[in-house]
Write an enzyme that holds these catalytic residues in place. Structure first.
Site, PDB file in Angstrom:
ATOM      1  N   ARG A   1       0.833  -1.211   0.000  1.00 50.38           N
ATOM      2  CA  ARG A   1       0.000   0.000   0.000  1.00 50.38           C
ATOM      3  C   ARG A   1       0.867   1.260   0.000  1.00 50.38           C
ATOM      4  O   ARG A   1       0.516   2.263  -0.618  1.00 50.38           O
ATOM      5  CB  ARG A   1      -0.936  -0.010   1.209  1.00 50.38           C
TER       6      ARG A   1
ATOM      7  N   ASN B   1       0.926   7.245  -6.487  1.00 54.69           N
ATOM      8  CA  ASN B   1      -0.156   8.201  -6.689  1.00 54.69           C
ATOM      9  C   ASN B   1       0.184   9.568  -6.128  1.00 54.69           C
ATOM     10  O   ASN B   1      -0.304  10.585  -6.629  1.00 54.69           O
ATOM     11  CB  ASN B   1      -1.453   7.668  -6.082  1.00 54.69           C
TER      12      ASN B   1
ATOM     13  N   ASN C   1      -8.275   6.106  -6.826  1.00 53.03           N
ATOM     14  CA  ASN C   1      -7.931   5.575  -5.496  1.00 53.03           C
ATOM     15  C   ASN C   1      -6.434   5.552  -5.220  1.00 53.03           C
ATOM     16  O   ASN C   1      -5.644   5.470  -6.145  1.00 53.03           O
ATOM     17  CB  ASN C   1      -8.505   4.162  -5.370  1.00 53.03           C
TER      18      ASN C   1
ATOM     19  N   ARG D   1     -24.511   2.476  -3.448  1.00 54.45           N
ATOM     20  CA  ARG D   1     -24.569   1.029  -3.191  1.00 54.45           C
ATOM     21  C   ARG D   1     -25.400   0.736  -1.941  1.00 54.45           C
ATOM     22  O   ARG D   1     -26.188  -0.215  -1.915  1.00 54.45           O
ATOM     23  CB  ARG D   1     -23.149   0.477  -3.016  1.00 54.45           C
TER      24      ARG D   1
ATOM     25  N   HIS E   1     -12.854   5.632   1.630  1.00 55.43           N
ATOM     26  CA  HIS E   1     -13.375   4.819   0.522  1.00 55.43           C
ATOM     27  C   HIS E   1     -12.499   3.571   0.422  1.00 55.43           C
ATOM     28  O   HIS E   1     -11.597   3.466  -0.391  1.00 55.43           O
ATOM     29  CB  HIS E   1     -13.350   5.601  -0.791  1.00 55.43           C
TER      30      HIS E   1
END
Length: 329
Positions: free
Chosen positions: A99, A106, A132, A163, A188
């Site tokens: 991660r 990113n 993301n 959702r 998220h």
């Protein structure tokens, strides 16, 4: 149709989400049939040829509202004068990536884009982050755009919100339009907390209508939180059309406002509300008016919800710590 076109910048425009999103924007899904749109599409150099093909398709639709399209790989050119920036493009997690690797990859993207927005975007810019890890990518972009008011940045939790509405409507046998005041708290990610304890089904408290705590804990929350993985498992690819639809929904609510009897979920800068540390980009229940959002205040948080909110908030704090240590914020 005399209004000047809204300049909408989209990053990662040749990707799967972009392919669904651009046609929704050009057809008027964002602001209705009277406001023209100018699309400004950013991609990395190797994807520009594919993006040219998408633009050919946009041309072939002859959308009455599409006043122009500009494409390129230079963020300073594409973001110039943008009123709305939808940051969809992000580095996906590849095999063997930790991660922290994902955050670093990113981080470079959203640092550069934040700086470009800071330099050239219109004074009324609103920035929605779909790529993301969205919450932390939004935090990085925001931090690198010091001249843009911090409340102009938001990360997408509307897909989770939608959702959750869909699952609750199916459980209670009502239309999705009968569900109000759904809330997504936190990140998220799989730690998000879909909260139906304040939601309403035809005006009645949703938890009381469901009357099944086991369903809430064992089915509703994990189904919403892990829906993306379930779609990958079924489709062999990640949710793209639904993410694009939620991106449009979120931007429309932000720009046009929420109904008087409802709210939406947006990941926005925390002011310390509900025990979420200041400075984190976390999902809250919000109302919007005139392009500005306000966190809904005064909701009672029970012990069950408190634990869930604390867990997802801790993950956001960990992500912020990681990108701080990487020198990204």
């Amino acid at each position: 149709m005399s209004a000047s076109p809204l300049k909408v910048a989209v990053t990662g425009a040749a990707g799967q989400i972009g392919y669904s999103l651009l046609f929704r924007l050009a057809s008027g899904s964002l602001l209705g049939p009277d406001r023209p749109i100018e699309l400004r599409l950013l991609e990395i150099e190797p994807a520009l040829k594919a993006l040219e093909g998408v633009v050919m398709e946009l041309d072939d639709c002859a959308f009455p509202l599409l006043s122009g399209v500009e494409i390129g790989s230079d963020a300073n050119k594409i973001f110039d004068g943008a009123n709305l920036a939808l940051l969809v493009g992000a580095r996906p997690r590849g095999p063997g990536m930790e991660r922290s690797d994902l955050l670093e990859a990113n981080g470079a993207i959203f640092t550069a884009q934040g700086k470009a927005l800071n330099e050239v975007a219109a004074d009324d810019i609103r920035v929605g982050v779909t790529g993301n890890p969205a919450n932390t990518n939004a935090l990085i972009a925001m931090t690198n755009a010091p001249d843009i008011p911090r409340e102009r940045f938001s990360a997408l939790t509307r897909l989770d919100h939608n959702r959750a509405i869909s699952q609750l409507a199916a459980k209670t046998g009502v239309a999705v339009t009968d569900i109000k005041k759904m809330t997504i708290w936190g990140n998220h990610s799989a730690t998000q907390y879909p909260d139906l304890f304040h939601a309403e089904v035809k005006g009645k408290n949703a938890a009381e209508v469901v009357n099944d705590q086991a369903w809430i804990e064992e089915y509703f929350i994990p189904t919403v939180a892990k829906r993306g993985a379930a779609i990958i498992d079924a489709r062999g690819a990640s949710s793209a059309a639904s993410a694009a639809s939620a991106t449009v929904d979120a931007a429309r609510s932000w720009l046009l406002g929420t109904p008087a009897d409802d709210w939406v979920s947006m990941a926005v800068l925390s002011d310390g509300s509900y025990g979420v540390p200041e400075g984190l980009i976390s999902s809250f229940p919000v109302t919007t008016k005139d392009g500005n959002w306000s966190i809904v205040k005064g909701l009672e948080i029970d012990e069950f919800s408190r634990g869930r909110i604390d867990k997802t908030t801790a993950e956001l704090a960990d992500e912020r710590k990681a990108v701080t240590e990487l020198g990204l914020i």
